[in-house]
Design a protein around this motif. Sequence first.
Motif, PDB file in Angstrom:
ATOM      1  N   GLN A  55      43.825 124.981  72.629  1.00 19.55           N
ATOM      2  CA  GLN A  55      43.955 124.818  71.220  1.00 19.55           C
ATOM      3  C   GLN A  55      44.483 123.766  70.680  1.00 19.55           C
ATOM      4  N   THR A  56      44.602 122.516  71.460  1.00 17.28           N
ATOM      5  CA  THR A  56      45.466 121.379  71.260  1.00 17.28           C
ATOM      6  C   THR A  56      44.525 120.269  71.127  1.00 17.28           C
ATOM      7  N   ASP A  57      44.491 119.235  70.042  1.00 19.09           N
ATOM      8  CA  ASP A  57      43.309 118.094  70.168  1.00 19.09           C
ATOM      9  C   ASP A  57      44.267 116.826  70.487  1.00 19.09           C
ATOM     10  N   TYR A  58      43.708 116.059  71.150  1.00 16.27           N
ATOM     11  CA  TYR A  58      44.480 114.722  71.536  1.00 16.27           C
ATOM     12  C   TYR A  58      43.545 113.509  71.177  1.00 16.27           C
ATOM     13  N   ALA A  59      44.192 112.523  70.505  1.00 16.32           N
ATOM     14  CA  ALA A  59      43.325 111.359  70.381  1.00 16.32           C
ATOM     15  C   ALA A  59      44.385 110.110  70.673  1.00 16.32           C
ATOM     16  N   THR A  60      43.935 109.094  71.803  1.00 16.71           N
ATOM     17  CA  THR A  60      44.700 108.042  72.357  1.00 16.71           C
ATOM     18  C   THR A  60      44.182 106.957  71.355  1.00 16.71           C
ATOM     19  N   VAL A  61      44.835 106.148  70.966  1.00 17.75           N
ATOM     20  CA  VAL A  61      44.522 104.926  70.057  1.00 17.75           C
ATOM     21  C   VAL A  61      45.395 103.761  70.463  1.00 17.75           C
ATOM     22  N   ALA A  62      44.505 102.544  70.434  1.00 14.24           N
ATOM     23  CA  ALA A  62      45.393 101.277  70.545  1.00 14.24           C
ATOM     24  C   ALA A  62      45.529 100.938  69.257  1.00 14.24           C
ATOM     25  N   MET A  63      46.791 100.290  68.865  1.00 12.67           N
ATOM     26  CA  MET A  63      46.852  99.500  67.661  1.00 12.67           C
ATOM     27  C   MET A  63      47.653  98.229  68.012  1.00 12.67           C
ATOM     28  N   ARG A  64      47.213  97.325  66.953  1.00 13.53           N
ATOM     29  CA  ARG A  64      48.038  96.122  67.170  1.00 13.53           C
ATOM     30  C   ARG A  64      48.518  95.816  65.747  1.00 13.53           C
TER      31      ARG A  64
END
Length: 334
Positions: free
Chosen positions: A277-286
């Motif tokens: 039931q859990t969504d994950y999103a890994t994002v690179a940010m500068r």
Amino acid sequence: MPGIWETNMNFSQWSRSLVKTLAVVLALALPTALAISSADARIGGGFSSGSRGSRTFSAPPSTTTAPGSASQFNRTYSQPGAGMSNAAPSRGGFFNRGGGFLGGLAAGFLGAGLLGMLFGGGLFGGLGGLSSILGLIIQIALVVFVVRLAMSWWQRRNSPQAAYAGADAPSGPQTSYRSGLGGGLGSSLGGGFGFGANNAPLEIKPVDYEAFERLLGDIQSAWSNEDVAKLHTLATPEMVSYFEQDLAQNRARNVVNKVTNVKLLQGDLAEAWREGQTDYATVAMRFALTDKTVDRNTGAIVAGSEQPGEVTEVWTFARRQGSPWELSAIQQTN
């Protein structure tokens, strides 16, 4: 010639006293230096902290924003092959984390060195004159050597490298939507799918990227205001526990870290997936920011500056169905 002998004796005693004082100061400052030198002031302390579900011990794919690898986690509740419910929180600081044998060993050596220096004993207590001074210097070197050796042993013992290789990482290549364009996550990326071999694909829409960018600013603001209640609405309980530890260390040092002028410069999606039931999103940010640490009483800058800088980090966000996104992890880039 008693006058000359008396002068030499007084000088020798003064020299020993000076060396002892310096030795005690160095020994007392060593644990603090070890704890502070490895950490940055901004939120997260320059550590890689948090959890990424079943992919905690699997490195996220590189992106245009973060072409290098993301650092493995220094602080995480997750354990390889075990559920998060069985994991114990990490303890901050070298001596706290050591515990047991390591903590006793380091504390014992430091304590013995301090007592020896204070009372003229220690490893070389029977020697006098110049030999006694040399003995004190050697003793300081031995204490530093033992602490560094213990640190190396502890890092090897707790390094997730071996567990990383054997963790249940998704098999096969992972495809992710990426973009090298700047101008913010929402405008530069639009939308995309993140796919995982063992997880359901998850579509990340423009509204999600807008939420990530908003969280970046809101979390930095709550951190600067030391607003723990607000942080609880923006991040997982695990991440808030780390923030609370770092804030407590700042209070103990009578300083406050202020992160302002946060502006996202570039961002892209590394991967996105769903677990139950859990969504994950890994994002690179500068992003750009002004990072300074000030004295609580005077407001004087004790670290950092008014000059803006840039940071590139990999943030993982999580949400349960029907709930907003929360910060689940921060990883430093190599």
